[in-house]
Enzyme design. Structure first.
Site, PDB file in Angstrom:
ATOM      1  N   LYS A 104     105.758   4.684  31.483  1.00  0.00           N
ATOM      2  CA  LYS A 104     105.320   5.579  32.570  1.00  0.00           C
ATOM      3  C   LYS A 104     104.471   6.677  31.965  1.00  0.00           C
ATOM      4  O   LYS A 104     104.625   7.008  30.785  1.00  0.00           O
ATOM      5  CB  LYS A 104     106.540   6.203  33.264  1.00  0.00           C
TER       6      LYS A 104
HETATM    7  P1  NAD Z   1     101.869   8.837  47.179  1.00  0.00           P
HETATM    8  O1  NAD Z   1     101.361   9.973  46.386  1.00  0.00           O
HETATM    9  O2  NAD Z   1     100.914   7.835  47.737  1.00  0.00           O
HETATM   10  O3  NAD Z   1     102.759   9.374  48.405  1.00  0.00           O
HETATM   11  C1  NAD Z   1     103.836  10.247  48.240  1.00  0.00           C
HETATM   12  C2  NAD Z   1     104.300  10.727  49.608  1.00  0.00           C
HETATM   13  O4  NAD Z   1     105.452  11.550  49.433  1.00  0.00           O
HETATM   14  C3  NAD Z   1     103.271  11.588  50.344  1.00  0.00           C
HETATM   15  O5  NAD Z   1     103.361  11.345  51.737  1.00  0.00           O
HETATM   16  C4  NAD Z   1     103.734  13.005  50.025  1.00  0.00           C
HETATM   17  O6  NAD Z   1     103.314  13.937  51.011  1.00  0.00           O
HETATM   18  C5  NAD Z   1     105.225  12.815  50.047  1.00  0.00           C
HETATM   19  N1  NAD Z   1     105.933  13.855  49.291  1.00  0.00           N
HETATM   20  C6  NAD Z   1     105.590  14.395  48.092  1.00  0.00           C
HETATM   21  N2  NAD Z   1     106.462  15.360  47.761  1.00  0.00           N
HETATM   22  C7  NAD Z   1     107.373  15.403  48.781  1.00  0.00           C
HETATM   23  C8  NAD Z   1     108.504  16.214  49.024  1.00  0.00           C
HETATM   24  N3  NAD Z   1     108.877  17.185  48.170  1.00  0.00           N
HETATM   25  N4  NAD Z   1     109.213  15.988  50.162  1.00  0.00           N
HETATM   26  C9  NAD Z   1     108.844  15.028  51.029  1.00  0.00           C
HETATM   27  N5  NAD Z   1     107.767  14.254  50.860  1.00  0.00           N
HETATM   28  C10 NAD Z   1     107.041  14.442  49.748  1.00  0.00           C
HETATM   29  O7  NAD Z   1     102.959   8.101  46.218  1.00  0.00           O
HETATM   30  P2  NAD Z   1     103.507   6.629  46.336  1.00  0.00           P
HETATM   31  O8  NAD Z   1     102.694   5.757  45.437  1.00  0.00           O
HETATM   32  O9  NAD Z   1     103.695   6.262  47.767  1.00  0.00           O
HETATM   33  O10 NAD Z   1     104.933   6.784  45.624  1.00  0.00           O
HETATM   34  C11 NAD Z   1     106.071   7.247  46.336  1.00  0.00           C
HETATM   35  C12 NAD Z   1     107.325   6.877  45.560  1.00  0.00           C
HETATM   36  O11 NAD Z   1     107.368   5.453  45.396  1.00  0.00           O
HETATM   37  C13 NAD Z   1     107.411   7.443  44.145  1.00  0.00           C
HETATM   38  O12 NAD Z   1     108.778   7.656  43.836  1.00  0.00           O
HETATM   39  C14 NAD Z   1     106.882   6.323  43.276  1.00  0.00           C
HETATM   40  O13 NAD Z   1     107.330   6.409  41.941  1.00  0.00           O
HETATM   41  C15 NAD Z   1     107.480   5.134  44.012  1.00  0.00           C
HETATM   42  N6  NAD Z   1     106.825   3.849  43.752  1.00  0.00           N
HETATM   43  C16 NAD Z   1     105.491   3.680  43.995  1.00  0.00           C
HETATM   44  C17 NAD Z   1     104.924   2.440  43.790  1.00  0.00           C
HETATM   45  C18 NAD Z   1     103.471   2.156  44.105  1.00  0.00           C
HETATM   46  O14 NAD Z   1     103.088   0.972  44.061  1.00  0.00           O
HETATM   47  N7  NAD Z   1     102.660   3.122  44.473  1.00  0.00           N
HETATM   48  C19 NAD Z   1     105.699   1.379  43.289  1.00  0.00           C
HETATM   49  C20 NAD Z   1     107.059   1.589  43.069  1.00  0.00           C
HETATM   50  C21 NAD Z   1     107.596   2.832  43.320  1.00  0.00           C
END
Ligand code: NAD
Length: 414
Positions: A104
């Protein structure tokens, strides 16, 4: 009690080691990151001033293959958080049996407070600083919180320019135009909804008859809401970092997507009631999908959860205490390392396609993803049933055992 992501990740590993009966030497090897790089990322701001950001890349384990894991842009990211996320990637890749280790990265930048040009300079400098440890056979990045397919295109271009030829396989989650894969941008959410359907089916229920709440409306949360809505679930509450919205009869998700595209947030969606992030976690729904950040379901908030199923779209949304409270209350948790593995599965497909310079169709991707998720879910659920474990304990036991097995077969050098 320490509720940090690293404390949670280490406690989960300790519980898996206990279930598997490993000795302390093996436990130490699995707990200790293989390689960590900490770099300064000096950024020239658009106004000419200099801001020095901090960058990290942690390769937690590479026993089963190259490091694999996202790159996070967040003002609060630190080395311990990246260590935890890298460890979860190791178990996740092993649970869905893709030939990767876990890694990561993170940079201490607020993407919302910087211009596109500043984000590009940051990405290129960070990539250049970590060049010695990345590459298609070494460590492959992907988007995570605060980064996007554009970020991956910049990483790929910087790496390729440096080595002198185009290397699409150095990143996944990149745009289709430069070797991205069909279905990658929605893969994590597809997987989340696939395993949610499987968990519901085990209890004789189906998505078309349940209500759902989704915390986080970014890449993972928004598409999860779209797929849930398309499967007939009533999505009644969603939120992002700015606040949340609710509608008891179900939100019109396609219209909400348009609202978010136009305004940047779910807040202010016409016809819905304003709620907080805490309200979303405590929403009166059947299915809760935390898809934002770590640690939101702690002992207190877990006690407020009304959902019968929690399917973890985010990495590490539940603390150790939160997990205990949910288990005691009979709430079924489909853990992150299984639930959100769809992203890394299609990342693996993207990497395979790039290595072969041969591209698959969207249908081929969807079919192979569904098969991998279903196989992984069935293995975890059947171990849980056989041994009286929670789905998290079973998923960790499978992931940790596979990594330990790779170490054992390879032997310890010298
Ligand atoms: P992103 O940046 O596209 O979206 C994050 C979302 O969470 C946004 O809507 C943001 O406003 C919201 N957010 C941020 N801080 C917040 C808070 N304090 N309270 C409430 N909402 C909040 O990110 P993403 O890629 O969708 O990732 C989200 C989660 O999923 C993370 O934990 C990431 O590690 C995990 N994840 C992502 C992927 C991927 O393919 N993108 C894969 C596996 C896991």
């Amino acid at each position: 009690m320490d509720t940090s992501p690293l404390a949670t990740a280490l406690a989960q590993l300790a519980s898996a080691v206990e279930i598997l009966g490993f000795d302390s030497g093996v436990h130490d090897m699995l707990a200790t990151p293989r390689r960590e790089l900490r770099v300064a990322v000096p950024l020239r701001r658009d106004d000419g001033s200099i801001e020095v950001l901090h960058g990290y890349r942690v390769q937690h384990n590479i026993a089963r293959g190259p490091g694999k894991g996202g790159l996070r842009y967040s003002p609060d990211v630190d080395l311990d958080e990246v260590r935890a996320l890298a460890m979860w990637m190791t178990w996740k890749c092993a649970v869905v049996d893709v030939p990767y280790g876990g890694a990561k990265g993170g940079v201490t930048i607020d993407p919302h407070a910087h211009s596109v040009a500043e984000l590009e300079r940051t990405t290129r400098r960070f990539t250049s600083e970590i060049m010695p440890i990345i590459g298609p056979e070494r460590d492959i990045m992907a988007p995570d919180l605060g980064t996007s397919e554009q970020t991956m295109a910049w990483v790929m271009d910087t790496y390729s320019t440096s080595v002198g030829y185009t290397v699409p396989a150095v990143v996944t989650g990149k745009p289709l135009a430069v070797g991205g894969s069909w279905g990658r941008s929605t893969a994590t959410s597809r997987g989340v909804v696939d395993v949610a359907a499987a968990a519901l089916a085990d209890a004789g229920a189906s998505l078309s008859e349940v209500s759902a709440a989704v915390q986080g409306f970014g890449n993972v949360g928004s598409h999860a809401a779209v797929f849930l809505h398309a499967a007939g679930a009533r999505v009644t509450a969603v939120s992002d970092q700015y606040g949340g919205v609710a509608a008891p009869d179900g939100l019109d998700i396609p219209r909400l997507m348009e609202h978010v595209a136009a305004t940047g947030s779910v807040v202010g969606f016409e016809g819905a009631t304003a709620i907080t992030n805490a309200d979303v976690l405590a929403a009166d729904v059947d299915l809760l999908v935390p898809a934002a950040i770590e640690g939101v379901l702690d002992a207190q908030s877990a006690a407020q959860v009304k959902a019968r199923w929690v399917v973890e779209g985010a990495n590490g949304p539940t603390t150790t205490e939160g997990d205990r409270v949910l288990a005691e209350r009979g709430i079924q948790v489909v853990p992150d390392i299984l639930a959100n593995a769809g992203g890394v599965v299609v990342s693996y497909f993207e990497w395979v396609q790039a290595n072969q310079t041969y591209w698959w169709t969207e249908d081929e991707i969807a079919e192979r993803l569904a098969y991998r998720m279903r196989t992984a879910y069935d293995a975890v659920a059947s171990l849980a049933r056989a041994e009286g474990l929670t789905l998290r304990e079973a998923a960790l036991a499978i992931g940790v055992r596979r990594v330990a097995e790779a170490h054992k077969i390879r032997g310890l050098y010298p």
